[in-house]
Write a protein that holds these residues in place. Sequence first.
Motif, PDB file in Angstrom:
ATOM      1  N   SER A 195       0.854  -1.184   0.000  1.00 39.81           N
ATOM      2  CA  SER A 195       0.000   0.000   0.000  1.00 39.81           C
ATOM      3  C   SER A 195       0.885   1.227   0.000  1.00 39.81           C
ATOM      4  N   VAL A 196       0.346   2.294  -0.480  1.00 43.85           N
ATOM      5  CA  VAL A 196       1.069   3.553  -0.470  1.00 43.85           C
ATOM      6  C   VAL A 196       0.727   4.246   0.836  1.00 43.85           C
ATOM      7  N   ARG A 197       1.739   4.491   1.635  1.00 47.88           N
ATOM      8  CA  ARG A 197       1.528   5.134   2.930  1.00 47.88           C
ATOM      9  C   ARG A 197       1.919   6.600   2.835  1.00 47.88           C
ATOM     10  N   PRO A 198       1.315   7.430   3.667  1.00 46.16           N
ATOM     11  CA  PRO A 198       1.696   8.842   3.646  1.00 46.16           C
ATOM     12  C   PRO A 198       3.135   9.023   4.108  1.00 46.16           C
ATOM     13  N   ASP A 199       3.776  10.035   3.586  1.00 48.49           N
ATOM     14  CA  ASP A 199       5.154  10.327   3.937  1.00 48.49           C
ATOM     15  C   ASP A 199       5.227  10.729   5.408  1.00 48.49           C
ATOM     16  N   PRO A 200       5.987  10.012   6.260  1.00 51.58           N
ATOM     17  CA  PRO A 200       6.040  10.376   7.676  1.00 51.58           C
ATOM     18  C   PRO A 200       6.757  11.699   7.920  1.00 51.58           C
ATOM     19  N   HIS A 201       7.478  12.195   6.925  1.00 51.59           N
ATOM     20  CA  HIS A 201       8.206  13.453   7.065  1.00 51.59           C
ATOM     21  C   HIS A 201       7.581  14.541   6.204  1.00 51.59           C
ATOM     22  N   ALA A 202       6.276  14.497   6.050  1.00 52.91           N
ATOM     23  CA  ALA A 202       5.599  15.478   5.212  1.00 52.91           C
ATOM     24  C   ALA A 202       5.746  16.875   5.809  1.00 52.91           C
ATOM     25  N   ASP A 203       5.859  17.853   4.955  1.00 51.89           N
ATOM     26  CA  ASP A 203       6.037  19.244   5.368  1.00 51.89           C
ATOM     27  C   ASP A 203       4.668  19.858   5.645  1.00 51.89           C
ATOM     28  N   ASP A 204       4.462  20.317   6.875  1.00 52.25           N
ATOM     29  CA  ASP A 204       3.184  20.938   7.216  1.00 52.25           C
ATOM     30  C   ASP A 204       3.248  22.459   7.170  1.00 52.25           C
ATOM     31  N   GLY A 205       4.379  23.019   6.734  1.00 52.82           N
ATOM     32  CA  GLY A 205       4.499  24.454   6.570  1.00 52.82           C
ATOM     33  C   GLY A 205       5.003  25.206   7.788  1.00 52.82           C
ATOM     34  N   ARG A 206       5.083  24.559   8.944  1.00 50.69           N
ATOM     35  CA  ARG A 206       5.555  25.246  10.144  1.00 50.69           C
ATOM     36  C   ARG A 206       7.073  25.294  10.157  1.00 50.69           C
ATOM     37  N   ARG A 207       7.617  26.384  10.656  1.00 51.21           N
ATOM     38  CA  ARG A 207       9.058  26.552  10.784  1.00 51.21           C
ATOM     39  C   ARG A 207       9.374  27.147  12.147  1.00 51.21           C
ATOM     40  N   PRO A 208      10.426  26.669  12.809  1.00 56.31           N
ATOM     41  CA  PRO A 208      10.821  27.296  14.065  1.00 56.31           C
ATOM     42  C   PRO A 208      11.365  28.691  13.799  1.00 56.31           C
ATOM     43  N   VAL A 209      11.034  29.623  14.669  1.00 54.76           N
ATOM     44  CA  VAL A 209      11.463  31.001  14.489  1.00 54.76           C
ATOM     45  C   VAL A 209      12.333  31.460  15.655  1.00 54.76           C
ATOM     46  N   ALA A 210      11.966  31.130  16.888  1.00 56.39           N
ATOM     47  CA  ALA A 210      12.722  31.573  18.061  1.00 56.39           C
ATOM     48  C   ALA A 210      13.092  30.365  18.907  1.00 56.39           C
ATOM     49  N   TRP A 211      14.337  30.338  19.397  1.00 57.20           N
ATOM     50  CA  TRP A 211      14.825  29.225  20.201  1.00 57.20           C
ATOM     51  C   TRP A 211      15.380  29.736  21.521  1.00 57.20           C
ATOM     52  N   LEU A 212      15.260  28.912  22.527  1.00 58.68           N
ATOM     53  CA  LEU A 212      15.852  29.187  23.830  1.00 58.68           C
ATOM     54  C   LEU A 212      16.566  27.908  24.263  1.00 58.68           C
ATOM     55  N   HIS A 213      17.891  27.967  24.404  1.00 59.82           N
ATOM     56  CA  HIS A 213      18.670  26.795  24.790  1.00 59.82           C
ATOM     57  C   HIS A 213      19.219  27.036  26.188  1.00 59.82           C
ATOM     58  N   ILE A 214      18.824  26.184  27.133  1.00 59.90           N
ATOM     59  CA  ILE A 214      19.231  26.326  28.536  1.00 59.90           C
ATOM     60  C   ILE A 214      20.133  25.166  28.901  1.00 59.90           C
ATOM     61  N   VAL A 215      21.287  25.465  29.492  1.00 62.92           N
ATOM     62  CA  VAL A 215      22.204  24.444  29.994  1.00 62.92           C
ATOM     63  C   VAL A 215      22.299  24.647  31.494  1.00 62.92           C
ATOM     64  N   ALA A 216      21.791  23.675  32.244  1.00 60.85           N
ATOM     65  CA  ALA A 216      21.807  23.741  33.702  1.00 60.85           C
ATOM     66  C   ALA A 216      22.491  22.479  34.220  1.00 60.85           C
ATOM     67  N   PRO A 217      23.799  22.520  34.405  1.00 59.60           N
ATOM     68  CA  PRO A 217      24.523  21.336  34.874  1.00 59.60           C
ATOM     69  C   PRO A 217      24.001  20.866  36.238  1.00 59.60           C
ATOM     70  N   PRO A 218      24.050  19.555  36.500  1.00 56.49           N
ATOM     71  CA  PRO A 218      23.504  19.026  37.745  1.00 56.49           C
ATOM     72  C   PRO A 218      24.319  19.357  38.997  1.00 56.49           C
ATOM     73  N   SER A 219      25.525  19.862  38.833  1.00 54.89           N
ATOM     74  CA  SER A 219      26.369  20.185  39.970  1.00 54.89           C
ATOM     75  C   SER A 219      25.981  21.544  40.549  1.00 54.89           C
ATOM     76  N   TYR A 220      25.957  21.653  41.873  1.00 60.20           N
ATOM     77  CA  TYR A 220      25.571  22.900  42.531  1.00 60.20           C
ATOM     78  C   TYR A 220      26.525  24.037  42.188  1.00 60.20           C
ATOM     79  N   GLY A 221      27.786  23.760  42.059  1.00 59.99           N
ATOM     80  CA  GLY A 221      28.777  24.794  41.802  1.00 59.99           C
ATOM     81  C   GLY A 221      28.917  25.150  40.325  1.00 59.99           C
ATOM     82  N   ALA A 222      28.264  24.409  39.426  1.00 61.29           N
ATOM     83  CA  ALA A 222      28.397  24.670  37.994  1.00 61.29           C
ATOM     84  C   ALA A 222      27.581  25.901  37.595  1.00 61.29           C
TER      85      ALA A 222
END
Length: 104
Positions: free
Chosen positions: A31-58
Motif C-alpha cells: 500500500s502507499v503510505r503517507p510520507d512520515p516526514h511530510a512538510d506541514d508548513g511550520r518553521r521554528p522562528v525563536a529558540w531558547l537553549h538552557i544548559v543547567a549542569p547538575p552540579s551545585y557549583g556549575a
Amino acid sequence: MTTPHTSPAEPAPTPTGSSAPKVVAEGVPSSVRPDPHADDGRRPVAWLHIVAPPSYGATPSVRSWCSCGRDIFAAGLVRALALIDDHEQHRTTCPLLNQRREAA
C-alpha cells in the motif's frame, strides 16, 4: 539449463478478471503510505537553549536566538534567569512571530 515446463510467475486472477494486487511478502498486500516526514508548513522562528549542569557549583547558561537576527548569550544564574524572561518578552514583540500569528 531450463526445462520446457516452466513459465514466469504471473499474478493470480481475481473474480473480476483483473490480476491480484502486488505483494511485498507472501500474504502482505502493498500500500502507499503517507510520507512520515511530510512538510506541514511550520518553521521554528525563536529558540531558547538552557544548559543547567547538575552540579551545585556549575554555572548555568542560556542562549536565545531568533530568525529576526537576535542572538544573545548569558552565563550565571541571575543573568540566565533574566535572559529567559527577556526571551519570553521577545516572543510577544518580535515582528516575525507577530507576522505569522496575524497570517494564521
